[in-house]
Motif scaffolding. Structure first.
Motif, PDB file in Angstrom:
ATOM      1  N   GLU A 464       0.811  -1.232   0.000  1.00  0.00           N
ATOM      2  CA  GLU A 464       0.000   0.000   0.000  1.00  0.00           C
ATOM      3  C   GLU A 464       0.837   1.272   0.000  1.00  0.00           C
ATOM      4  O   GLU A 464       0.376   2.319  -0.426  1.00  0.00           O
ATOM      5  N   ASP A 465       2.055   1.203   0.493  1.00  0.00           N
ATOM      6  CA  ASP A 465       2.875   2.411   0.566  1.00  0.00           C
ATOM      7  C   ASP A 465       3.943   2.467  -0.521  1.00  0.00           C
ATOM      8  O   ASP A 465       4.812   3.345  -0.508  1.00  0.00           O
ATOM      9  N   ARG A 471       2.047  -0.668  -6.824  1.00  0.00           N
ATOM     10  CA  ARG A 471       1.166  -1.245  -5.794  1.00  0.00           C
ATOM     11  C   ARG A 471       0.462  -2.522  -6.243  1.00  0.00           C
ATOM     12  O   ARG A 471       0.509  -3.543  -5.558  1.00  0.00           O
ATOM     13  N   ARG A 475       0.862  -6.385  -4.816  1.00  0.00           N
ATOM     14  CA  ARG A 475      -0.274  -7.183  -4.322  1.00  0.00           C
ATOM     15  C   ARG A 475      -0.304  -8.538  -5.034  1.00  0.00           C
ATOM     16  O   ARG A 475      -0.498  -9.582  -4.410  1.00  0.00           O
ATOM     17  N   GLN A 535      -6.013  -8.026   3.434  1.00  0.00           N
ATOM     18  CA  GLN A 535      -5.876  -7.122   2.291  1.00  0.00           C
ATOM     19  C   GLN A 535      -6.949  -7.355   1.226  1.00  0.00           C
ATOM     20  O   GLN A 535      -7.461  -6.405   0.642  1.00  0.00           O
TER      21      GLN A 535
END
Ligand code: DMJ
Length: 630
Positions: A464-465, A471, A475, A535
């Motif tokens: 997320e950062d 991003r 994931r 998540q």
């Protein structure tokens, strides 16, 4: 000088003694010498003198021994199952055999019994912490617990709305099942091994091991927060009472800095933050002080083994290199020790480690696993996201998150390291499985250790950062690695995963030899399921977690607790007779969280240390203590 001749006086010697007097004197002297040597050998506490006068220093073991105590060892370094044990001592009673003959493995750590409170007080000398009387230290510093709790964004145990609305839901039943497993694991430990480090469920007795320098009760400390969050209230009180009454720090053995930090310090810190009970804060700080001598090296990079012996400089017997995962996994706990004690020394120690690592040249941006604490240079070019390297990477991203996203240095180091790992270690097998190989000076070992399976969760947590354009990629990468780790479970007869699995010769995600086929109740795969669930809320992760619950029940549950197994590819595996403390700290905790709502220990408020002990995110914008300087 003139001597007058006196009648009847016969000068017998230059000292003026007569023969009978001389004889008596010699007799007395030889008696004295005999007495001294007798004492040296026969008195119970003479072992230190013996070492001093009679024995050369214990030979320094090599890197493998350090790896072994860190729990990062490759398969061949694992301990064989213990021999059938003598009759079990009564619960809470010391094992007499361990008292008479401290366990010593070749090259292992010395473990000695507690010696007295003076040892505790003197351990901190030379590290800017005044020696203090047991019980009063840390008390003078006021930590505002209520202010801390008021800054949390979610109730610690969540809203619990799910239970009242869905009393019969499947997920609730699954959560209850995990809770029952925890109760059983705890009660078995309490019945047969209370106060020992771990339970041996087959022989129904306790096990101390040689990693903790004489500290006992690793399972108690590791269990505190799991019992608390599962609301096993009676059991939590039992554990707390043991810490209050029986957890003694006045020990003088040699301990793994890493293991004591992640299990004991981490467990005590999280117990304090969850409950506000001072006993946990004070014991965490006192134990933290005992670890400080390990940092007395030319570079400030700590050695892996610390001696708790009074006045020692921490130069214990282990080999000459420090391990990345060990000295790189102190940051979270040490910042909190400063936060709770007001003493900067803890934060300074880990800031210095960061400084050394930032400055040193990294081959292709990678961090090798071994570093000399003397020269500050890498010792060999072996890179791994599994054992020896693993939690160093984890602590970078978690330092960023725990700082309330102010520790930019940790953030940058994490994403740079991840880029290098992707470039040089990441692979996709012919069968389409994504895995992180190990790197030996440019040559790849196409294997993944069970330990490396935490990385799916870590990459998900950090996604997320990352830069916007990375991003989605991270994931997906996290999901693919977690899928591969699930395959390593799915391809075994027991549906539990081996210690290491390979991708070569047409075989994928399976161990290739018996020595890598064991499962010791490790958490890393369910840890990743938990993060991926939070998540994505993809139900597959709960399905996979449930498969693990069923397999644990079928193959690892015994009459007196849970045990690891020796071959995941056998449908009738032998047990290894050990209920690891991390099973209660991590495996069962992550499973419980997987079947709970996201606001139970919300990731907005908490980061988990590498032993799954929750430590709070710094939401304060005014703290001048631990998070003051980045
Ligand atoms: C635990 O003690 C910790 O998770 C550590 O980081 C690695 N090994 C064990 C569990 O497998």
């Amino acid at each position: 000088m003139l001597m007058r001749k006196v009648p009847g006086f016969v000068p017998a010697s230059p000292w003026g003694l007569r023969l009978p007097q001389k004889f008596l004197f010699l007799l007395f002297l030889s008696g004295l010498v005999t007495l001294c040597f007798g004492a040296l050998f026969l008195l119970p506490h003479s072992s230190r003198l013996k070492r001093l006068f009679l024995a050369p220093r214990t030979q320094q073991p090599g890197l493998e021994v350090v790896a072994e105590i860190a729990g990062h060892a490759p398969a061949r370094q694992q301990e064989p199952p213990p021999n059938p044990a003598p009759a079990a001592p009564a619960p809470g009673e010391d094992d007499p055999s361990s008292r008479a003959s401290p366990r010593r493995r070749k090259g292992g750590l010395r473990r000695t019994r507690p010696t007295g409170p003076r040892e505790e007080a003197t351990a901190a000398r030379g590290n800017s912490i005044p020696a203090s009387r047991p019980g009063d230290e840390g008390v003078s510093f006021h930590f505002d617990f209520n202010a801390f709790r008021s800054r949390l964004r979610h109730p610690v145990l969540g809203m619990r709305a799910d239970e009242s609305q869905e009393p019969q839901s499947r997920v609730r039943a699954q959560r209850e099942k995990v809770k029952e497993m925890m109760r059983f694991a705890w009660q078995s430990y309490k019945r047969y091994a209370m106060g020992k480090n771990e339970l041996r469920p087959l022989t129904k007795d306790g096990y101390e091991g040689n990693m903790f320098g004489g500290l006992s009760g690793a399972t108690v400390i590791d269990s505190l927060d799991t019992l608390y969050l599962m609301e096993l209230k009676e059991e939590f009180q039992e554990a707390k009472a043991w810490v209050e009454e029986s957890f003694h720090l006045n020990v003088s053995g040699e301990a793994s800095l890493f293991e004591v930090n992640i299990r004991y310090i981490g467990g005590l810190l999280s117990a304090f933050y969850l409950t506000g009970e001072e006993v946990f804060r004070i014991k965490a700080i006192r134990l933290g002080e005992k670890l400080l001598p390990a940092f007395n090296t030319p570079t400030g990079i700590p050695k892996g083994v610390v001696s708790f012996k009074s006045g020692s400089w921490g130069w214990a017997t282990a080999g000459s290199s420090s391990i990345l995962a060990e000295f790189g996994s102190l940051h979270l706990e040490f910042l909190h020790l400063t936060e709770l004690s007001g003493n900067q020394v803890f934060a300074e120690k880990v800031r210095n480690i960061r400084k050394v690592l930032r400055k040193i040249e990294k081959p292709f941006g990678l961090y090798p696993n071994f570093l000399s604490p003397v020269s500050g240079n890498w010792v060999q070019h072996h890179v791994s996201v599994g054992g020896l390297g693993d939690s160093f990477y984890e602590y970078l991203i978690k330092s960023w998150l725990m700082s309330g996203k102010t520790d930019m240095e940790a953030k940058n180091m994490y994403y740079e390291a991840l880029e290098a790992i992707e470039t040089y270690l990441l692979n996709v097998s012919p069968g389409g499985l994504t895995y992180i190989a190990e790197w030996r000076g440019g040559i790849l070992d196409h294997k993944m250790g069970h330990l490396a399976c935490f990385s799916g969760g870590m990459i998900a947590l950090g996604a997320e950062d990352a830069k916007e354009e990375k991003r989605a990629h991270y994931r997906e990468l996290a999901a693919q690695i977690t899928k591969t780790c699930h395959e390593s479970y799915a391809r075994s007869d027991t549906k539990l995963g081996p210690e290491a699995f390979w991708f070569n010769s047409g075989r994928e995600a399976v161990a290739t030899q018996l020595s890598e086929s064991y499962y010791i109740l490790r958490p890393e795969v369910v840890e990743s399921y938990m993060y991926l669930w939070r998540q994505t809320h993809n139900p597959i992760y709960r399905e996979w977690g449930w498969e693990v619950v069923l397999a644990l029940e079928k193959y690892c549950r015994t009459e007196a607790g849970f045990s690891g197994i020796q071959d995941v590819y056998s449908s009738t595996p032998s047990h290894d007779n050990k209920q690891q403390s991390f099973f209660l700290a991590e495996t069962l905790k992550y499973l419980y969280l997987l079947f709970s709502e996201d606001d139970l220990l919300s990731l907005e408020d908490w980061v988990f240390n590498t032993e799954a002990h929750p430590l709070p995110v710094n939401h304060s914008d005014s703290s001048g203590r631990a998070w003051g300087r980045h």
